[in-house]
Design an enzyme around this catalytic site. Sequence first.
Site, PDB file in Angstrom:
ATOM      1  N   CYS A  91       0.924  -1.197   0.046  1.00  0.00           N
ATOM      2  CA  CYS A  91       0.013   0.155   0.083  1.00  0.00           C
ATOM      3  C   CYS A  91       1.006   1.064  -0.005  1.00  0.00           C
ATOM      4  O   CYS A  91       0.815   2.051   0.989  1.00  0.00           O
ATOM      5  CB  CYS A  91      -1.053   0.061   1.224  1.00  0.00           C
ATOM      6  SG  CYS A  91      -1.858  -1.601   1.225  1.00  0.00           S
ATOM      7  N   GLU A  92       1.594   1.538  -1.061  1.00  0.00           N
ATOM      8  CA  GLU A  92       2.339   2.561  -1.169  1.00  0.00           C
ATOM      9  C   GLU A  92       2.806   2.815  -2.602  1.00  0.00           C
ATOM     10  O   GLU A  92       2.982   1.910  -3.326  1.00  0.00           O
ATOM     11  CB  GLU A  92       3.875   2.491  -0.510  1.00  0.00           C
ATOM     12  CG  GLU A  92       3.810   2.220   1.027  1.00  0.00           C
ATOM     13  CD  GLU A  92       5.232   2.605   1.699  1.00  0.00           C
ATOM     14  OE1 GLU A  92       5.876   3.430   0.689  1.00  0.00           O
ATOM     15  OE2 GLU A  92       5.599   2.397   2.689  1.00  0.00           O
TER      16      GLU A  92
END
Length: 422
Positions: free
Chosen positions: A346-347
């Site tokens: 999640c980046e």
Amino acid sequence: MRHFDFKNGEIYAENVPLREIAETVGTPAYVYSTATFERHYKVFAEAFDDVDALVAYSVKANSNIAVLATLAKMGCGADVVSGGELIRALTAGIPASKIVFSGVGKTREEMRLALEAGIRVFNVESLPELSLLNNVAIEMGETANIAFRVNPDVTAGGHDKISTGKAENKFGIAWSDAEKAYDLAAKMPGIHVVGVDVHIGSQIDSLDPFKATIVKVGGLIQKLRDKGHVITSFDIGGGLGIPYGNNEKAPPLPSVYGKMVKDMTRDLDVEMIFEPGRMISGNSGILLSRVIYAKSGANRNFLIIDAAMNDLIRPALYDAYHDMEPVKAPGSNFTEVTYDVVGPICETGDTFTRNRILPEMTDGDLLVIHSAGAYGAAQSSQYNTRPLVPEVLVNGDQFEIIRERPSIDDILKNERIPDWLT
Ligand code: LLP
């Protein structure tokens, strides 16, 4: 010869189809080629086989003990930067007499361990370190062989984050303080000075910074000898770059680098020490991954693969380029698609590449990320509670898992919920 190449319409590692490894071990997985490690070590060592030299592989690049054992069998030494790496090198069968210990923050415990093992030399990076090493050696009734890592203030290296030889970097003794450091060390009973050490950076694609360094260090050795210091070794560190497959400038071949170093150091009358890392392991390994989803965004095509930045952080950290290709050769009428290849983390930084043109791929297809043998597995983490990627070593038509994929239970077993929460 490339040991990760197409045969019968799919990519093999030596004589093993990557598909078979993916089916047996699962993905993502690091896959290494024994023949490539051997060839790279040989090419490097042969460049210096007519002079007094030690090749001390920089363990940090790929520290798996099976990789180290492969190199140990060929006579390779090791450059270590922690007690852990020292234990790895010894476990793999690298004799202590071929181990050099680098690093800016060696602790008392690490010094003890290295002195007990009887390593060849400590590359000392500061005066406080010198003083502690002297004390530890005296306590143990030993003498520590040392070289000072001097900072030659030379610009080198493929990226700011991996340049180490400039005055502003944290590494080594400042050039202007070098002579004083030697004078001080000569008076210490626990210290035996043997040489000079440098390491100017990594992924260096030109001989020039190495040449500038040799000129400076050569001058220093002369001055030190004039003052009565006995200097018998010159450790020039690592840093020679490798081709990553894009159209960047090709780094010099080890033979060309070797000839230059030999020509320029012939009259110095020193044993040369080399600490190559990437040059030996970089192109000896790939990261094998599977497409989870091929997804069309608003105006981009994403390949979401099951490897992520925690498994191979080089693109996120250094904007590094890695070649990629599908394991299965595309048919004759294939379509090309421009992809962003990304991981599941999640980046936004979890992006291996943007705008890469690849044959069209679909869910479940296998993808190879090349040149991942150095600073790949070694720099991986379990971010997002993603288990460390297994490592597989291929040798001809055999392969073996040389690091298992941990289970989630393995990851959780060292964590505790304190009593006050239960
Ligand atoms: N010796 C010392 C003291 C080092 O610090 C290093 C690497 C080497 C030798 C080996 O350098 P090589 O031959 O591999 O260039 N993680 C970065 C590279 C960091 C290099 C750190 N020091 C990357 O993935 O590009």
